[in-house]
Motif scaffolding. Structure first.
Motif: not given
Length: 266
Positions: A4-10, A212-223, A255-261
């Motif tokens: 959820e945090f990764a999705a919120e950063l996007l 660190a959190k920003a980078a992890a969120a970006a990596l997950a989104f990108y992937g 939705e995609a990040i929440m499901k697939k990250a």
């Protein structure tokens, strides 16, 4: 950190549209600019010595990428990096091909010594070289079988950076540490996907000070975007994938990040 945090950063990136100043290599400027536009950021490519520092001062983040290396570019990168440091703007350094030639290695080490780099992003071979280890690097593609987690931790501690090492597993070490296991091997068949990744990480760092959190969120989104793109392109059509990937950088959302990250805290 959860999905959820990764999705919120996007969403924060897309809302704030940070200006990302890219001093990057000539091979990838168009792809990088289009990729940043696709995620909702604003790209600028200004590597002239005469204006690099002034542009850095008004950016949300600065990317230094030594893929196509020249002496004037190194000078511009140092000027931009120092200006960003003075303004409190995050600097991401991508030491492309460090270890391949003495000049490239020396230039990478010089940038690290003269600029306060916040985020260091590379493959295991490049990062190992900058930590003083001897690992073979072929061209701009890293080699070696180093323990990526231990290497990222060492680089973070010895160089004073948030370290991102990309590979089959992406590893982040900084204030916190993460493993991200999203993406697809087809990314390695399209020139510029690694360089664009650095700029996408920078865009996330422009809106989140925990790098660190920003980078992890970006990596997950990108992937996740890559995984969605390959579902449409197939695994053997890199040209089609490149187009679909740009599309998915725009279309991939919460939705995609929440499901697939696939983010794991280490």
């Amino acid at each position: 950190m959860n999905n959820e945090f990764a999705a919120e950063l996007l969403e924060r990136v897309r809302k704030s549209k940070p200006l990302i100043h890219n001093l990057t290599n000539t091979v990838v400027t168009n792809f990088t600019a289009n990729g940043l536009l696709s995620i909702g950021a604003s790209p600028v490519m200004a590597d002239a010595v005469e204006e690099a520092a002034d542009m850095a001062k008004i950016a949300g983040a600065v990317v230094l990428n030594i893929g196509t290396l020249t002496a004037p570019k190194v000078e511009a990168m140092i000027l931009a990096g120092k200006a960003a440091n003075a303004a409190g703007i995050p600097v991401l350094f991508d030491p492309v091909g460090a270890g391949a030639t003495p000049y490239r290695t020396e230039s990478a080490k010089r940038i690290l010594s003269e600029v306060n780099v916040d985020i260091l992003r590379g493959n295991a071979g490049e990062i190992a070289v900058l930590c003083g280890q001897s690992i073979q690097v072929k061209g701009v593609d890293g080699g070696g079988n180093a323990d990526m987690r231990a290497l990222a931790k060492e680089a973070s501690e010895t160089l004073g950076v948030t370290c991102v090492i990309t590979g089959a597993e992406d590893v982040v070490f900084g204030k916190e540490s993460f493993s991200v296991q999203n993406g697809d091997p087809i990314l390695t068949t399209v020139t510029g996907t690694g360089c664009l990744l650095g700029s996408v990480i920078a865009a996330f760092c422009a809106v989140e000070k925990n790098y660190a959190k920003a980078a992890a969120a970006a990596l997950a989104f990108y992937g996740v975007a890559a995984e969605r793109a390959v579902e449409k392109s197939g695994h053997n059509r890199p040209g089609t994938f490149a187009v679909e990937f740009l599309n998915e950088l725009s279309l991939t959302g919460k939705e995609a990040i929440m499901k697939k990250a696939k983010i794991e805290e280490l």
